[in-house]
Design an enzyme around this catalytic site. Structure first.
Site, mmCIF file in Angstrom:
data_model
loop_
_atom_site.group_PDB
_atom_site.id
_atom_site.type_symbol
_atom_site.label_atom_id
_atom_site.label_comp_id
_atom_site.label_asym_id
_atom_site.label_seq_id
_atom_site.Cartn_x
_atom_site.Cartn_y
_atom_site.Cartn_z
ATOM 1 C CB CYS A 196 -8.773 -4.389 -3.798
ATOM 2 S SG CYS A 196 -7.550 -3.110 -3.452
ATOM 3 C CD GLU A 211 -5.313 -5.887 -1.389
ATOM 4 O OE1 GLU A 211 -4.731 -4.793 -1.274
ATOM 5 O OE2 GLU A 211 -6.121 -6.323 -0.550
ATOM 6 C CB CYS A 238 -5.169 -1.350 -1.789
ATOM 7 S SG CYS A 238 -6.508 -0.550 -0.895
ATOM 8 C CG ASN A 271 -0.382 -0.199 2.532
ATOM 9 O OD1 ASN A 271 0.645 -0.838 2.676
ATOM 10 N ND2 ASN A 271 -1.011 0.350 3.542
#
Ligand code: THU
Length: 125
Positions: A88, A55, A53, A42
């Site tokens: 996400c 991901e 984020c 992140n």
């Protein structure tokens, strides 16, 4: 690659997270169908909404290197087990409707879910 190894790669990323505001570090490791791994953390911003984020960092890295097919993503955090946020989930669904999501409470026992279960009726144009 074993999911345990993928999770350990996500955990190893925690120190690289840029999270001076929340102090909540997140690391991700994304596995492509070809067996390549792209990691992410992140990256926060003083304008909080500009934060990305872990991901999505991993996905953006992979996609910008030409990868489009993914089998799994492992997510680790400094604050215990962390499932991907709603943004996400939709972001990942764009590229895979059958993506394993690997998390863990203790770093040893893995919990494996799938984007199918985490995002019902994901949006498609
Ligand atoms: N965060 C992630 O990196 N992934 C998630 O799925 C949930 C939240 C980050 C964003 C922010 O930097 C911090 O965790 C606290 O919300």
């Amino acid at each position: 690659m074993e999911y345990k190894e993928l999770y350990k790669l996500a955990e190893g990323m925690l120190e690289k997270a840029y999270a001076p505001y929340s102090k909540f570090q997140v690391g991700a490791a994304l596995l492509t169908k070809e067996g390549e791994v792209f990691t992410g953390v992140n990256v926060e911003n003083a304008s909080y909404g500009a934060t990305i984020c872990a991901e999505r960092t991993a996905f953006v890295k992979a996609i910008s290197e030409g990868h489009r097919d993914f089998t799994a993503i492992a997510i680790a955090s400094s604050g215990g087990e962390a499932y991907p946020c709603g943004i996400c989930r939709q972001f990942m669904f764009e590229f895979s409707d059958d993506l394993d999501i690997i998390t863990s409470k203790d770093g040893e026992n893995l919990n494996i879910t799938n984007i199918k279960d985490l995002l019902l009726h994901g949006f498609r144009l």
